[in-house]
Design an enzyme around this catalytic site. Sequence first.
Site, PDB file in Angstrom:
ATOM      1  N   HIS A  72       0.985  -1.030   0.090  1.00 45.63           N
ATOM      2  CA  HIS A  72       0.056   0.028   0.129  1.00 45.63           C
ATOM      3  C   HIS A  72       0.958   1.032   0.063  1.00 45.63           C
ATOM      4  O   HIS A  72       1.956   1.618   0.735  1.00 45.63           O
ATOM      5  CB  HIS A  72      -0.882   0.062   1.162  1.00 45.63           C
ATOM      6  N   TYR A 195      -9.481   5.471   7.260  1.00 48.02           N
ATOM      7  CA  TYR A 195      -9.687   5.673   8.435  1.00 48.02           C
ATOM      8  C   TYR A 195     -10.775   6.898   8.541  1.00 48.02           C
ATOM      9  O   TYR A 195     -10.838   7.946   7.926  1.00 48.02           O
ATOM     10  CB  TYR A 195      -8.334   6.266   9.278  1.00 48.02           C
ATOM     11  N   PRO A 288      -4.588   0.337  18.823  1.00 48.60           N
ATOM     12  CA  PRO A 288      -4.180  -0.113  17.373  1.00 48.60           C
ATOM     13  C   PRO A 288      -4.532   1.009  16.364  1.00 48.60           C
ATOM     14  O   PRO A 288      -4.072   0.685  15.029  1.00 48.60           O
ATOM     15  CB  PRO A 288      -5.164  -1.301  17.211  1.00 48.60           C
ATOM     16  N   LYS A 292       0.869   0.129  15.195  1.00 50.47           N
ATOM     17  CA  LYS A 292       2.291   0.078  15.486  1.00 50.47           C
ATOM     18  C   LYS A 292       2.449  -1.116  16.459  1.00 50.47           C
ATOM     19  O   LYS A 292       3.624  -1.205  16.864  1.00 50.47           O
ATOM     20  CB  LYS A 292       2.487   1.418  16.450  1.00 50.47           C
ATOM     21  N   TYR A 378       3.364   6.898  10.352  1.00 46.73           N
ATOM     22  CA  TYR A 378       2.660   5.476   9.967  1.00 46.73           C
ATOM     23  C   TYR A 378       3.482   4.740   9.049  1.00 46.73           C
ATOM     24  O   TYR A 378       3.586   3.391   9.481  1.00 46.73           O
ATOM     25  CB  TYR A 378       1.375   6.003   8.986  1.00 46.73           C
TER      26      TYR A 378
HETATM   27  P1  FAS Z   1       2.437 -11.307  22.124  1.00 50.90           P
HETATM   28  O1  FAS Z   1       1.217 -10.950  23.165  1.00 50.90           O
HETATM   29  O2  FAS Z   1       1.823 -11.674  20.873  1.00 50.90           O
HETATM   30  O3  FAS Z   1       3.070 -12.612  22.681  1.00 50.90           O
HETATM   31  C1  FAS Z   1       3.171 -12.955  24.019  1.00 50.90           C
HETATM   32  C2  FAS Z   1       3.426 -14.398  24.110  1.00 50.90           C
HETATM   33  O4  FAS Z   1       3.944 -14.723  25.508  1.00 50.90           O
HETATM   34  C3  FAS Z   1       1.887 -15.082  24.026  1.00 50.90           C
HETATM   35  O5  FAS Z   1       1.908 -15.894  23.021  1.00 50.90           O
HETATM   36  C4  FAS Z   1       1.620 -15.271  25.338  1.00 50.90           C
HETATM   37  O6  FAS Z   1       0.614 -16.677  25.410  1.00 50.90           O
HETATM   38  C5  FAS Z   1       2.920 -15.936  26.150  1.00 50.90           C
HETATM   39  N1  FAS Z   1       3.006 -15.507  27.656  1.00 50.90           N
HETATM   40  C6  FAS Z   1       2.148 -14.840  28.291  1.00 50.90           C
HETATM   41  N2  FAS Z   1       2.271 -15.300  29.682  1.00 50.90           N
HETATM   42  C7  FAS Z   1       3.270 -16.262  29.703  1.00 50.90           C
HETATM   43  C8  FAS Z   1       3.933 -17.187  30.362  1.00 50.90           C
HETATM   44  N3  FAS Z   1       3.523 -16.973  31.867  1.00 50.90           N
HETATM   45  N4  FAS Z   1       4.927 -18.229  30.299  1.00 50.90           N
HETATM   46  C9  FAS Z   1       4.980 -18.207  28.710  1.00 50.90           C
HETATM   47  N5  FAS Z   1       4.547 -17.724  27.772  1.00 50.90           N
HETATM   48  C10 FAS Z   1       3.615 -16.434  28.182  1.00 50.90           C
HETATM   49  N6  FAS Z   1      -1.393  -4.395  16.872  1.00 50.90           N
HETATM   50  C11 FAS Z   1      -1.670  -3.699  15.784  1.00 50.90           C
HETATM   51  O7  FAS Z   1      -0.470  -3.221  15.243  1.00 50.90           O
HETATM   52  N7  FAS Z   1      -2.883  -3.956  15.122  1.00 50.90           N
HETATM   53  C12 FAS Z   1      -3.863  -4.467  15.465  1.00 50.90           C
HETATM   54  O8  FAS Z   1      -4.797  -4.484  15.016  1.00 50.90           O
HETATM   55  C13 FAS Z   1      -3.579  -5.243  16.661  1.00 50.90           C
HETATM   56  N8  FAS Z   1      -5.022  -5.830  17.270  1.00 50.90           N
HETATM   57  C14 FAS Z   1      -4.637  -6.683  18.516  1.00 50.90           C
HETATM   58  C15 FAS Z   1      -5.698  -7.453  18.950  1.00 50.90           C
HETATM   59  C16 FAS Z   1      -5.586  -7.928  20.388  1.00 50.90           C
HETATM   60  C17 FAS Z   1      -6.821  -8.778  20.862  1.00 50.90           C
HETATM   61  C18 FAS Z   1      -4.324  -7.862  21.033  1.00 50.90           C
HETATM   62  C19 FAS Z   1      -4.012  -8.415  22.276  1.00 50.90           C
HETATM   63  C20 FAS Z   1      -3.395  -6.999  20.556  1.00 50.90           C
HETATM   64  C21 FAS Z   1      -3.583  -6.430  19.187  1.00 50.90           C
HETATM   65  N9  FAS Z   1      -2.358  -5.751  18.603  1.00 50.90           N
HETATM   66  C22 FAS Z   1      -2.505  -5.037  17.638  1.00 50.90           C
HETATM   67  C23 FAS Z   1      -0.991  -5.768  19.360  1.00 50.90           C
HETATM   68  C24 FAS Z   1      -0.469  -6.962  18.931  1.00 50.90           C
HETATM   69  O9  FAS Z   1      -0.175  -7.195  17.540  1.00 50.90           O
HETATM   70  C25 FAS Z   1       0.853  -6.941  19.653  1.00 50.90           C
HETATM   71  O10 FAS Z   1       1.680  -5.686  19.361  1.00 50.90           O
HETATM   72  C26 FAS Z   1       1.919  -8.126  19.347  1.00 50.90           C
HETATM   73  O11 FAS Z   1       1.076  -9.338  19.547  1.00 50.90           O
HETATM   74  C27 FAS Z   1       3.011  -7.833  20.317  1.00 50.90           C
HETATM   75  O12 FAS Z   1       4.067  -9.245  20.043  1.00 50.90           O
HETATM   76  P2  FAS Z   1       4.682  -9.868  21.424  1.00 50.90           P
HETATM   77  O13 FAS Z   1       5.276  -8.740  22.130  1.00 50.90           O
HETATM   78  O14 FAS Z   1       5.160 -11.089  20.762  1.00 50.90           O
HETATM   79  O15 FAS Z   1       3.409 -10.157  22.404  1.00 50.90           O
HETATM   80  C1  PHB Z   2      -5.863  -4.234  10.970  1.00 51.36           C
HETATM   81  O1  PHB Z   2      -5.871  -4.696   9.651  1.00 51.36           O
HETATM   82  O2  PHB Z   2      -6.100  -5.218  12.051  1.00 51.36           O
HETATM   83  C2  PHB Z   2      -5.289  -3.239  11.393  1.00 51.36           C
HETATM   84  C3  PHB Z   2      -4.913  -2.115  10.296  1.00 51.36           C
HETATM   85  C4  PHB Z   2      -4.554  -0.725  10.597  1.00 51.36           C
HETATM   86  C5  PHB Z   2      -4.855  -0.315  11.991  1.00 51.36           C
HETATM   87  C6  PHB Z   2      -5.264  -1.305  13.008  1.00 51.36           C
HETATM   88  C7  PHB Z   2      -5.539  -2.794  12.622  1.00 51.36           C
HETATM   89  O3  PHB Z   2      -4.355   0.982  12.378  1.00 51.36           O
END
Ligand code: FAS
Ligand code: PHB
Length: 385
Positions: A72, A195, A288, A292, A378
């Site tokens: 994009h 957006y 989100p 980032k 961005y």
């Molecule tokens: P993660 O949370 O992905 O990974 C951490 C891992 O540690 C998990 O697998 C967990 O099970 C494990 N863990 C936890 N406790 C533990 C323990 N006691 N022992 C062993 N393992 C353990 N970001 C965006 O940019 N756009 C989005 O749209 C977006 N949507 C999201 C929706 C949700 C519901 C959530 C929660 C986050 C979202 N995020 C989004 C943010 C997300 O993408 C995070 O930034 C990303 O997963 C970060 O990666 P990690 O730091 O690896 O953390």
């Molecule tokens: C997504 O595609 O999940 C998405 C894209 C842009 C955002 C947040 C989520 O700012």
Amino acid sequence: MRTQVAIIGAGPAGLLLSHLLAQGGVSSVVLETRSEEYVAARIRAGILEHSSVELLESAGLGDRIRKEGDHHRGIYLQWPGERHHLDFVNLVGRSVWVYGQTEVQKDLVAARTAETYYDISDTSLHDVSDKPFVTFTDKSGKSQRLDCDVIAGCDGSFGPSRHAVPAAKVFEKTYPYSWFGILADVAPSTDELIYAWHPNGFALHSMRSATVSRLYLQVPNGTDPESWSDDRIWEELATRLGHGQNGWKLTPGPITDKSVLPMRSYVQTPMRHGNLYLAGDAAHIVPPTGAKGLNLAIADVALLSKALIALINEKNPALADRYSDDAQRRVWRCTHFSWWMTTMLHTSGDPFDAELQLSQLRWVANSEAGATGLAENYAGLPIGY
Ligand code: FAS
Ligand code: PHB
């Protein structure tokens, strides 16, 4: 058991760190509380910024992004009666890719070489300031001890690592609204993300592929996703995204996933204590809106992997000593940008706020300076910013 780096968490931060360390000749073991299938299926981020794609490609993880990702040039900003395209490539020479976190996770698992223990419990960190080790119960119920030189806390916002940093300073802000996210088996109605600001609330049209759309609605905190019918979801999305405006139409389709995501900003400092280093959501959470979260985790790991390779292979602590300060510059830049995008686009019901938001949107959409500021953040600043 012994390894050089014990990594807690097999999300993108943990698996990417393990991959980069292996490429630098440093051994690691990854410990994960969930099953491999559960982690792989989590629907989360959708956008990879320029620097993330560059880093993943340099690590040999970019093939599928180039083949299956959607490149994009920019995004659309929308408010009632107006839609403006911001072309990041023209503005700052950088772009973004639509490539779901589930796909990044698949690529990391496929490239994984480190021993990974899934379905563990009772994870506990010990002696992080001297001779660190992690204890846990493995999936057979056996107590295990993993001795290491370094512990990398990549265990997200609910893991134990962030609590193992004594006297940590925490900055936290919760927002008075959440995102209602849906996945739908329907081709996106737009070529790039929209957006949208609307008096009813924010909406975002994103996507996962040419046949799967990803859309979000601003809803009150505590909204039950099952309380909205599919028809109501599509009607509200159509209203907020400008269906019928200048002939544009939102095409609905079968909804395959619904979830409500609360929004908050969280930063913990420092991101290091003794031989414990934090990366990704373990140290910071962003709303989100700025896309980032995943990209910040990647940026942390890009810095941390170099620091640990120098520390362990060359006994050179310089980068490790700077890691927290270096990482936190980008963390705060992305925390600010995510807050700025969120407060610019989400309605509060206050008419004064609404006028400020519309004025800011008009300025960003029509001023090269304003558009460049959004584009630079961005599409992502170079890693090490
Ligand atoms: P993660 O949370 O992905 O990974 C951490 C891992 O540690 C998990 O697998 C967990 O099970 C494990 N863990 C936890 N406790 C533990 C323990 N006691 N022992 C062993 N393992 C353990 N970001 C965006 O940019 N756009 C989005 O749209 C977006 N949507 C999201 C929706 C949700 C519901 C959530 C929660 C986050 C979202 N995020 C989004 C943010 C997300 O993408 C995070 O930034 C990303 O997963 C970060 O990666 P990690 O730091 O690896 O953390
Ligand atoms: C997504 O595609 O999940 C998405 C894209 C842009 C955002 C947040 C989520 O700012």
